[in-house]
Design a protein around this motif. Structure first.
Motif, PDB file in Angstrom:
ATOM      1  N   SER A 110       0.836  -1.200   0.000  1.00 41.74           N
ATOM      2  CA  SER A 110       0.000   0.000   0.000  1.00 41.74           C
ATOM      3  C   SER A 110       0.868   1.247   0.000  1.00 41.74           C
ATOM      4  CB  SER A 110      -0.917   0.021   1.228  1.00 41.74           C
ATOM      5  OG  SER A 110      -1.577  -1.224   1.393  1.00 41.74           O
ATOM      6  N   ILE A 111       0.295   2.342  -0.498  1.00 43.40           N
ATOM      7  CA  ILE A 111       0.959   3.647  -0.507  1.00 43.40           C
ATOM      8  C   ILE A 111      -0.049   4.696  -0.050  1.00 43.40           C
ATOM      9  CG2 ILE A 111       2.285   5.311  -1.853  1.00 43.40           C
ATOM     10  CD1 ILE A 111       2.575   3.099  -4.012  1.00 43.40           C
ATOM     11  N   GLN A 112       0.294   5.435   0.988  1.00 39.71           N
ATOM     12  CA  GLN A 112      -0.525   6.566   1.403  1.00 39.71           C
ATOM     13  C   GLN A 112       0.063   7.821   0.780  1.00 39.71           C
ATOM     14  OE1 GLN A 112      -3.406   6.814   3.067  1.00 39.71           O
ATOM     15  NE2 GLN A 112      -3.388   9.037   2.799  1.00 39.71           N
ATOM     16  N   VAL A 113      -0.746   8.498  -0.059  1.00 39.58           N
ATOM     17  CA  VAL A 113      -0.319   9.706  -0.754  1.00 39.58           C
ATOM     18  C   VAL A 113      -0.989  10.906  -0.080  1.00 39.58           C
ATOM     19  CG1 VAL A 113      -0.213  10.894  -2.971  1.00 39.58           C
ATOM     20  CG2 VAL A 113      -0.163   8.387  -2.895  1.00 39.58           C
ATOM     21  N   MET A 163       9.221   6.169   3.765  1.00 39.60           N
ATOM     22  CA  MET A 163       8.572   7.465   3.592  1.00 39.60           C
ATOM     23  C   MET A 163       9.456   8.394   2.783  1.00 39.60           C
ATOM     24  SD  MET A 163       7.068  10.072   6.476  1.00 39.60           S
ATOM     25  CE  MET A 163       6.341  11.648   5.997  1.00 39.60           C
ATOM     26  N   LEU A 164       8.811   9.251   2.010  1.00 40.11           N
ATOM     27  CA  LEU A 164       9.472  10.274   1.212  1.00 40.11           C
ATOM     28  C   LEU A 164       8.553  11.482   1.155  1.00 40.11           C
ATOM     29  CD1 LEU A 164      11.579  11.219  -1.068  1.00 40.11           C
ATOM     30  CD2 LEU A 164       9.924  10.250  -2.664  1.00 40.11           C
ATOM     31  N   SER A 165       9.120  12.675   1.258  1.00 38.60           N
ATOM     32  CA  SER A 165       8.339  13.891   1.017  1.00 38.60           C
ATOM     33  C   SER A 165       9.061  14.726  -0.028  1.00 38.60           C
ATOM     34  CB  SER A 165       8.142  14.694   2.311  1.00 38.60           C
ATOM     35  OG  SER A 165       9.387  15.078   2.863  1.00 38.60           O
ATOM     36  N   CYS A 166       8.300  15.437  -0.830  1.00 41.15           N
ATOM     37  CA  CYS A 166       8.889  16.234  -1.902  1.00 41.15           C
ATOM     38  C   CYS A 166       7.962  17.397  -2.220  1.00 41.15           C
ATOM     39  CB  CYS A 166       9.132  15.379  -3.147  1.00 41.15           C
ATOM     40  SG  CYS A 166       7.671  14.506  -3.754  1.00 41.15           S
ATOM     41  N   GLY A 167       8.506  18.384  -2.932  1.00 34.59           N
ATOM     42  CA  GLY A 167       7.713  19.552  -3.294  1.00 34.59           C
ATOM     43  C   GLY A 167       8.419  20.841  -2.935  1.00 34.59           C
ATOM     44  N   TYR A 180       4.185  17.245  -0.695  1.00 27.96           N
ATOM     45  CA  TYR A 180       3.700  15.885  -0.889  1.00 27.96           C
ATOM     46  C   TYR A 180       4.445  14.955   0.078  1.00 27.96           C
ATOM     47  CZ  TYR A 180       1.517  17.199  -5.353  1.00 27.96           C
ATOM     48  OH  TYR A 180       0.730  17.769  -6.330  1.00 27.96           O
ATOM     49  N   SER A 181       3.748  13.992   0.619  1.00 29.94           N
ATOM     50  CA  SER A 181       4.402  12.952   1.411  1.00 29.94           C
ATOM     51  C   SER A 181       3.845  11.596   0.997  1.00 29.94           C
ATOM     52  CB  SER A 181       4.201  13.177   2.913  1.00 29.94           C
ATOM     53  OG  SER A 181       2.833  13.108   3.276  1.00 29.94           O
ATOM     54  N   LEU A 182       4.735  10.605   0.957  1.00 33.36           N
ATOM     55  CA  LEU A 182       4.388   9.245   0.539  1.00 33.36           C
ATOM     56  C   LEU A 182       4.836   8.275   1.621  1.00 33.36           C
ATOM     57  CD1 LEU A 182       5.814   9.481  -3.095  1.00 33.36           C
ATOM     58  CD2 LEU A 182       3.434   9.847  -2.406  1.00 33.36           C
ATOM     59  N   VAL A 183       3.943   7.386   2.011  1.00 35.42           N
ATOM     60  CA  VAL A 183       4.276   6.340   2.975  1.00 35.42           C
ATOM     61  C   VAL A 183       3.965   4.990   2.344  1.00 35.42           C
ATOM     62  CG1 VAL A 183       3.870   5.392   5.263  1.00 35.42           C
ATOM     63  CG2 VAL A 183       3.766   7.869   4.919  1.00 35.42           C
ATOM     64  N   PHE A 184       4.980   4.142   2.227  1.00 38.59           N
ATOM     65  CA  PHE A 184       4.852   2.796   1.659  1.00 38.59           C
ATOM     66  C   PHE A 184       4.823   1.809   2.823  1.00 38.59           C
ATOM     67  CE2 PHE A 184       6.731   5.584  -1.362  1.00 38.59           C
ATOM     68  CZ  PHE A 184       6.349   5.162  -2.618  1.00 38.59           C
ATOM     69  N   PHE A 185       3.809   0.940   2.863  1.00 38.55           N
ATOM     70  CA  PHE A 185       3.648   0.060   4.020  1.00 38.55           C
ATOM     71  C   PHE A 185       2.952  -1.225   3.613  1.00 38.55           C
ATOM     72  CE2 PHE A 185      -0.119   2.633   3.660  1.00 38.55           C
ATOM     73  CZ  PHE A 185      -1.175   1.815   4.036  1.00 38.55           C
TER      74      PHE A 185
END
Length: 341
Positions: free
Chosen positions: A193-196, A216-220, A266-271
């Motif tokens: 899963s990915i929380q965007v 986790m990654l954040s960008c922008g 933007y932040s992305l969490v992969f879990f």
């Protein structure tokens, strides 16, 4: 006489229907709350102490707990307080223009998660009176407000089954780009899963009942906006910078978002969703998501030890907050209970 009898029958039937609705609706709502409490809420929204429940509600809660016991990675109130979250190293630092471009092209829906908060672009919460006074605003289509969705596997709490999210079906290209980026950054990491998130400031929360570690990654276009992460075993908080870099962490620990400056974060969490295997996984979902690029986990990728339930750890997390952070995040009634503040 027949007409009167018909009227009486209709009145009795209408009364019976209204009575059933009055009785069944609270129980159905309670059942959904039970599932959220046992399977993935992690928020202090419901006290499910058995002494406060009537017999039917106690039986309902017991059924949900029995069903959830078969899911891998679920917390247990009886689990020994074992330190689970080591100090994960940073995975890598990476410029990710293709990820940012794909995110900017996507039309993300309103973020409906209970811990999600608005942060007006270019301003901080203190400019709006603090988190307790945040008002949800009516947003136009072009307003970069609190938006987000879950791609990949998600849980239908009403049916207690793991399914592919609706956002995945609507945004398959975004899903492919994000899966490929995470696989390139950490080829050994597997997830479902990915929380965007876009311009979403999260209050203190846990990520439900993740089955394994997260990335986790954040960008922008922003500065600050780091993640405050609690370590339950050590009893302390730390700031983690995720801007243009992948980091690994235990999503079951309490964490929250630092305020930021800038119009776009933007932040992305992969879990790994707790329903990634077993009878709760809807047939065919794994094959569908693997075709989109999700590297399906194995048992060795999941947590082998359990943490206490989030409500049991919340008080410790609140007490060990740095003073400035506690004043900004905690409601006034809780601050009054902390004399050192």
């Amino acid at each position: 006489m027949p007409a009167r009898r018909n009227c009486l029958k209709k009145a009795i039937l209408a009364f019976a229907v209204l009575t059933l609705q009055h009785v069944l609706r609270p129980n159905l709502a309670f059942g959904a709350k039970c599932r959220r409490h046992v399977l993935g809420a992690g928020h202090r929204i419901l006290n499910l102490s058995p002494r406060h429940l009537h017999r039917g509600q106690r039986q309902q809660l017991q059924r949900v707990e029995r069903r959830s016991s078969a899911l891998p990675g679920i917390h247990s109130a009886d689990a020994a307080p074992v330190a689970v979250a080591p100090d994960f190293p940073e995975v890598c630092r990476l410029q990710c223009p293709e990820v940012l471009e794909a995110l900017r092209r996507a039309q993300l829906p309103r973020n409906r998660r209970s811990a999600a908060r608005d942060l007006k672009p270019g301003c901080r919460d203190r400019d709006r009176g603090g988190p307790e006074k945040v008002q949800h605003r009516q947003k136009s289509r072009d307003d970069l407000g609190c938006r987000g969705c879950t791609l990949g596997l998600t849980t239908d709490y009403g049916k207690n089954v793991a399914i592919s999210s609706a956002a995945t079906r609507v945004r398959p290209e975004l899903t492919r780009v994000l899966c490929a980026a995470c696989r390139a950054a950490d080829p050994e990491f597997r997830f479902t899963s990915i929380q965007v998130n876009l311009n979403t400031r999260y209050a203190m929360h846990t990520d439900g009942y993740d089955a394994g570690a997260s990335r986790m990654l954040s960008c922008g276009n922003f500065t600050l906006g780091r993640m405050w992460l609690h370590n339950w075993a050590a009893g302390n908080w730390s700031l983690v910078d995720t801007h243009d870099q992948w980091i690994a962490f235990d999503g079951r620990e309490f964490h929250l978002t630092e305020e930021w400056d800038g119009p776009e974060r933007y932040s992305l969490v992969f879990f790994t969703n707790s329903g990634w295997c077993g009878q709760n996984l809807q047939p065919g979902v794994r094959q569908t998501l693997e075709a989109l690029g999700f590297p399906w986990p194995q048992q060795s990728d999941t947590f082998q030890r359990l943490l206490p339930m989030p409500p049991e750890r919340r008080a410790d997390a609140e007490k060990t907050m740095p003073p400035d952070l506690a004043k900004a995040e905690l409601p006034s009634e809780l601050l009054a209970e902390l004399p050192e503040l």
